[in-house]
Write a protein that holds these residues in place. Structure first.
Motif, short mmCIF file in Angstrom:
data_model
loop_
_atom_site.label_atom_id
_atom_site.label_comp_id
_atom_site.label_asym_id
_atom_site.label_seq_id
_atom_site.Cartn_x
_atom_site.Cartn_y
_atom_site.Cartn_z
N VAL A 114 0.97 -1.83 -0.04
CA VAL A 114 -0.20 0.04 0.05
C VAL A 114 1.15 1.20 0.12
CG1 VAL A 114 -1.77 1.72 1.25
CG2 VAL A 114 -2.23 -1.27 1.17
N GLN B 239 0.02 4.70 0.56
CA GLN B 239 -1.08 6.58 0.64
C GLN B 239 -0.31 7.49 0.55
OE1 GLN B 239 -1.44 6.40 4.72
NE2 GLN B 239 -3.19 8.65 4.28
N LEU C 85 -5.71 2.48 7.51
CA LEU C 85 -4.16 1.75 7.29
C LEU C 85 -4.49 1.12 8.63
CD1 LEU C 85 -2.39 3.56 4.65
CD2 LEU C 85 -3.74 1.55 4.48
N LEU D 32 -1.41 -7.71 4.26
CA LEU D 32 -0.23 -6.62 3.74
C LEU D 32 1.44 -7.17 4.34
CD1 LEU D 32 -0.52 -4.24 3.79
CD2 LEU D 32 -0.97 -3.55 6.05
N ARG E 21 3.79 -1.17 3.34
CA ARG E 21 3.58 -0.22 3.63
C ARG E 21 3.74 1.70 3.28
NH1 ARG E 21 -0.75 2.21 8.78
NH2 ARG E 21 -1.18 4.02 8.02
#
Length: 280
Positions: free
Chosen positions: A36, A38, A49, A58, A61
């Motif tokens: 991910v 962001q 999140l 996941l 990040r």
């Protein structure tokens, strides 16, 4: 084949709350890892999140305070991941069950597959008669072949990325796919089609764009770039784009400098004006 899948999230918490958990659960069930990226500092997205931080699918990040180009996030995934497949699902798209498992199996059958993609238009936008000339079997996989795919819902082989390189500073996803295709990589949509629900398409169940007011309030970037300001015009643009991918040339020459100049000349002679790039 291990798959690393990127989702870029930015300022759409009402969509991200639906699309990210769907992707995480799918990856957990079907053997993928979710990365991910962001963009921006939306507090609601940050909280979401945090809620999924311990989800087994996941993997990575990253937070970027600015809303930079999508190629930065895509190149980050390609540079950092070790998966045999890399892909992306947009934060306004819901992929369907089986997409990851079935597309991974397709990639295992062919050595020259580039991007294999889920259909991001409405189901009725696919016209078997119109697409027939471009539906081909390659290494046992039936594809609606094209020189490019959508930038969401695709899986691309690591070998294709290694051969073609990163997305250049002056390239769009369309440009990159065409460059890969001109190097001999085969891309398209597996048939029967696999679907993803594009939540910015008014025809999708649960779309956040169901009126002219919705479009004015939160118009997709592609709608703004086309100057579309009403629902009928936006749906017409999506339909036209789906028509285009089913009829566009598969000749690499047509996408080179000379071929593109000839195509522009022919369009002027026919009175059709300049051809825009695809929406996706």
């Amino acid at each position: 084949m291990a798959a690393d899948i990127l989702m870029v999230v930015y300022n759409r918490p009402e969509y991200t709350r639906r699309t990210l958990p769907r992707l995480l659960d799918l990856a957990s069930d079907e053997g993928g890892r979710v990365w991910v990226w962001q963009n921006g500092d939306d507090a609601e997205i940050g909280a979401l999140l945090d809620e999924v931080a311990d989800h087994p699918a996941l993997f990575r990040r990253h937070h970027e305070p600015a809303n930079g180009p999508l190629r930065d996030a895509t190149n980050w995934l390609w540079r950092e991941s070790e998966g045999a497949l890399v892909g992306k699902v947009d934060d306004d798209c819901l992929v369907h069950e089986g997409w990851l498992r079935e597309t991974t199996a397709d990639h295992a059958r062919g050595r020259r597959f580039g991007a294999l993609c889920a259909w991001h238009y409405a189901p009725e936008d696919f016209d078997p008669a119109l697409a027939a000339a471009k539906v081909q079997e390659v290494d046992g996989v039936t594809l609606l072949r094209n020189m490019w795919t959508a930038g969401s819902g695709y899986l691309m082989s690591r070998a294709c990325v290694d051969d073609t390189g990163p997305i250049g500073d002056d390239e769009t996803w369309f440009d990159y796919c065409v460059r890969a295709s001109r190097r001999g990589w085969i891309s398209g949509w597996p048939v029967p089609l696999r679907f993803q629900d594009h939540l910015d398409d008014p025809r999708a169940v649960g779309s956040g764009v169901s009126s002219d007011a919705d479009l004015a309030r939160s118009a997709p970037l592609s709608a703004r770039s086309l100057g579309v300001d009403d629902l009928d015009g936006w749906v017409a643009a999506l339909r036209a784009d789906a028509h285009h991918v089913q009829t566009a040339s598969l000749r690499p020459f047509d996408y080179g400098p000379i071929g593109k100049r000839l195509q522009r000349l022919l369009r002027r002679l026919r009175g059709r004006g300049a051809k825009r790039k695809p929406i996706y």
